[in-house]
Design a protein around this motif. Structure first.
Motif, PDB file in Angstrom:
ATOM      1  N   VAL A 249      12.967  20.614 -93.689  1.00 60.16           N
ATOM      2  CA  VAL A 249      12.015  20.505 -92.668  1.00 60.16           C
ATOM      3  C   VAL A 249      13.778  20.169 -91.736  1.00 60.16           C
ATOM      4  O   VAL A 249      13.976  20.366 -90.370  1.00 60.16           O
ATOM      5  CB  VAL A 249      10.766  20.370 -92.030  1.00 60.16           C
ATOM      6  N   ALA A 250      13.931  18.775 -91.254  1.00 64.00           N
ATOM      7  CA  ALA A 250      14.372  17.949 -90.192  1.00 64.00           C
ATOM      8  C   ALA A 250      15.840  18.898 -90.008  1.00 64.00           C
ATOM      9  O   ALA A 250      16.478  19.011 -89.186  1.00 64.00           O
ATOM     10  CB  ALA A 250      14.467  16.559 -90.815  1.00 64.00           C
ATOM     11  N   ILE A 251      16.308  19.554 -91.381  1.00 64.93           N
ATOM     12  CA  ILE A 251      17.339  20.236 -91.464  1.00 64.93           C
ATOM     13  C   ILE A 251      17.332  21.461 -90.133  1.00 64.93           C
ATOM     14  O   ILE A 251      18.288  21.680 -89.648  1.00 64.93           O
ATOM     15  CB  ILE A 251      18.190  20.216 -93.036  1.00 64.93           C
ATOM     16  N   ILE A 252      16.123  21.850 -90.850  1.00 61.22           N
ATOM     17  CA  ILE A 252      16.057  23.041 -90.204  1.00 61.22           C
ATOM     18  C   ILE A 252      16.001  22.881 -88.538  1.00 61.22           C
ATOM     19  O   ILE A 252      16.394  23.821 -87.748  1.00 61.22           O
ATOM     20  CB  ILE A 252      14.934  23.333 -90.600  1.00 61.22           C
ATOM     21  N   VAL A 253      15.529  21.516 -88.034  1.00 55.87           N
ATOM     22  CA  VAL A 253      15.257  21.962 -86.741  1.00 55.87           C
ATOM     23  C   VAL A 253      16.797  21.889 -86.300  1.00 55.87           C
ATOM     24  O   VAL A 253      17.123  21.152 -84.804  1.00 55.87           O
ATOM     25  CB  VAL A 253      13.946  20.230 -86.371  1.00 55.87           C
ATOM     26  N   VAL A 254      17.128  20.160 -86.734  1.00 62.65           N
ATOM     27  CA  VAL A 254      18.902  19.772 -86.271  1.00 62.65           C
ATOM     28  C   VAL A 254      19.215  20.658 -86.740  1.00 62.65           C
ATOM     29  O   VAL A 254      20.264  20.902 -85.177  1.00 62.65           O
ATOM     30  CB  VAL A 254      19.151  18.709 -87.034  1.00 62.65           C
ATOM     31  N   PHE A 263       8.508  20.019 -87.249  1.00 60.44           N
ATOM     32  CA  PHE A 263       7.915  18.324 -87.269  1.00 60.44           C
ATOM     33  C   PHE A 263       7.128  17.932 -86.720  1.00 60.44           C
ATOM     34  O   PHE A 263       6.505  16.999 -87.094  1.00 60.44           O
ATOM     35  CB  PHE A 263       9.205  17.775 -85.959  1.00 60.44           C
ATOM     36  N   LEU A 264       6.100  18.853 -86.478  1.00 56.31           N
ATOM     37  CA  LEU A 264       4.669  18.824 -86.732  1.00 56.31           C
ATOM     38  C   LEU A 264       4.561  18.182 -87.993  1.00 56.31           C
ATOM     39  O   LEU A 264       3.296  17.609 -88.555  1.00 56.31           O
ATOM     40  CB  LEU A 264       3.395  19.676 -86.948  1.00 56.31           C
ATOM     41  N   VAL A 265       4.924  19.303 -89.444  1.00 56.34           N
ATOM     42  CA  VAL A 265       4.741  18.606 -90.798  1.00 56.34           C
ATOM     43  C   VAL A 265       4.775  16.690 -91.223  1.00 56.34           C
ATOM     44  O   VAL A 265       4.240  16.544 -91.731  1.00 56.34           O
ATOM     45  CB  VAL A 265       5.742  18.805 -91.666  1.00 56.34           C
ATOM     46  N   MET A 266       4.945  16.063 -89.842  1.00 48.44           N
ATOM     47  CA  MET A 266       5.930  14.609 -90.129  1.00 48.44           C
ATOM     48  C   MET A 266       4.284  13.555 -90.036  1.00 48.44           C
ATOM     49  O   MET A 266       3.910  12.679 -90.540  1.00 48.44           O
ATOM     50  CB  MET A 266       6.163  13.841 -89.165  1.00 48.44           C
ATOM     51  N   ALA A 267       3.203  14.368 -89.390  1.00 48.44           N
ATOM     52  CA  ALA A 267       1.852  14.364 -89.368  1.00 48.44           C
ATOM     53  C   ALA A 267       1.689  13.724 -91.062  1.00 48.44           C
ATOM     54  O   ALA A 267       0.950  13.137 -90.916  1.00 48.44           O
ATOM     55  CB  ALA A 267       1.038  15.028 -88.380  1.00 48.44           C
ATOM     56  N   SER A 268       1.652  14.286 -91.840  1.00 46.10           N
ATOM     57  CA  SER A 268       1.889  14.187 -93.066  1.00 46.10           C
ATOM     58  C   SER A 268       2.669  13.581 -93.982  1.00 46.10           C
ATOM     59  O   SER A 268       2.191  13.791 -95.056  1.00 46.10           O
ATOM     60  CB  SER A 268       1.358  15.546 -94.067  1.00 46.10           C
ATOM     61  N   PHE A 269       3.929  12.706 -93.051  1.00 43.99           N
ATOM     62  CA  PHE A 269       4.205  11.716 -93.713  1.00 43.99           C
ATOM     63  C   PHE A 269       3.249   9.986 -94.525  1.00 43.99           C
ATOM     64  O   PHE A 269       3.468   9.839 -95.172  1.00 43.99           O
ATOM     65  CB  PHE A 269       5.324  11.361 -92.910  1.00 43.99           C
ATOM     66  N   PRO A 270       2.961  10.155 -94.229  1.00 45.18           N
ATOM     67  CA  PRO A 270       1.897   9.314 -94.808  1.00 45.18           C
ATOM     68  C   PRO A 270       1.058   8.627 -95.363  1.00 45.18           C
ATOM     69  O   PRO A 270       1.341   8.333 -96.532  1.00 45.18           O
ATOM     70  CB  PRO A 270       0.860   8.328 -92.924  1.00 45.18           C
TER      71      PRO A 270
END
Length: 325
Positions: A249-254, A263-270
């Motif tokens: 997902v970071a690649i898509i954004v970059v 990057f809202l998906v990062m809320a599930s990283f924990p």
């Protein structure tokens, strides 16, 4: 508890003491808790195509979701029945109960239900062929064959190290890219990246299942990835499966910073980072908690991606309006 043979004749006349009732038996057979693995990627793909192309056909979307659920049901049912027919359920298995092995559902009833789901799947696929063309004939037939071959046939895929790869292909690439293609008529690079991301999380679900059952699987001749790999290597692979989606997902954004709401998906990283430690510490039936946590991670990741994609689309529309005023 009835034997598989006796259960195939009269599963409801002499119920085992743990019989969960008719509804509970069929829920155990079809396992609806896993359906999120197929619905969530379709919803994420629909959000992506709307974000990128502003295209959405609700009829196509409905049949896409329907096919996805039917294929997941078929996989679960074939897996349950396949174990019973192969008499592969031995005392050291730690997984969830299988309805046909427990005698909750007869083998004949299970086979009839599987045939019915196949027919429904083919009918739904026919609709998708109408909208998407001949390629979905191949996709539909391949999906049904894969669902059957996972535990059926002379050499089931479940007895090999390729189960996680199969999940990546059908619950990631096929699900996301197929959904995107049906709506847009082509497949974007972002759709491919998203499909691999979601396929990895879905593969992690099977990885936990196989890790939990590795002693049982080895005893019945199943050479799953968890059996053939070292424990340390398998744990590292599992961690890669659940971390890679965030990198993709970071690649898509970059590539295009206008997609930053993804990057809202990062809320599930924990939630993601708690899973490897639990996989190391827990054992036997307690690992079911980790398996369902992976299912929840997939659903949460997809839900956050959908919200991010809708926000991105809204922001782009507002930007266009400002420039046109």
């Amino acid at each position: 508890m009835s034997s598989p043979n006796s259960s195939s004749e009269k599963p409801h006349s002499e119920h085992p003491v743990d019989y969960p009732g008719l509804l509970g038996a069929w829920l155990a057979f079809t396992r609806p808790k896993t359906w999120g693995l197929t619905v969530a990627p379709v919803m994420a793909a629909l959000a992506l195509v709307w974000s990128e192309q502003h295209i959405f056909d609700p009829i196509i979307a409905l049949f896409t979701v329907s096919v996805a659920v039917l294929m997941q049901m078929l996989t679960n049912m074939e897996n349950d029945l396949g174990y019973t027919e192969r008499k592969a359920e031995v005392g050291n298995r730690r997984g969830l109960p299988r309805a046909t092995t427990r005698g909750w559902i007869s083998v004949s009833a299970a086979k009839a239900a599987i045939r019915a789901v196949i027919v429904l799947g083919l009918l739904n696929t026919a609709v998708l062929i109408h909208f998407g063309g001949w390629v979905f004939t191949v996709v539909g037939i391949a999906s049904i064959i894969a669902a059957y071959c996972y535990m059926g046939g002379p050499k089931p895929i479940a007895y090999t190290p390729f189960g996680e790869c199969l999940v990546l292909i059908f619950f990631g690439l096929t699900s996301v890219c197929g959904t995107f293609y049906l709506q847009a008529g082509f497949v974007s690079l972002n759709a491919v990246l998203l499909s691999v991301a979601l396929g990895c999380i879905a593969s992690a679900v099977l990885a936990v299942n196989n890790f939990r059952d590795r002693a049982h699987d080895a005893s019945v001749g199943r050479r799953t990835l968890a059996v053939v790999m070292s424990e340390e290597g398998f744990l590292k692979l599992f961690e890669a499966m659940i971390v890679l989606p965030y990198i993709l997902v970071a690649i898509i954004v970059v590539k295009d910073m206008t997609y930053w709401p993804y990057f809202l998906v990062m809320a599930s990283f924990p939630d993601c980072m708690r899973l490897p430690e639990k996989l190391k510490k827990l054992e036997h039936e307690a690992l079911n908690e980790v398996m369902f946590a992976c299912v929840k991670l997939e659903v949460k990741f997809c839900g956050l991606f959908v919200i991010g994609a809708l926000i991105q689309s809204l922001l782009m529309q507002l930007t266009v309006r400002q420039f046109t005023l």
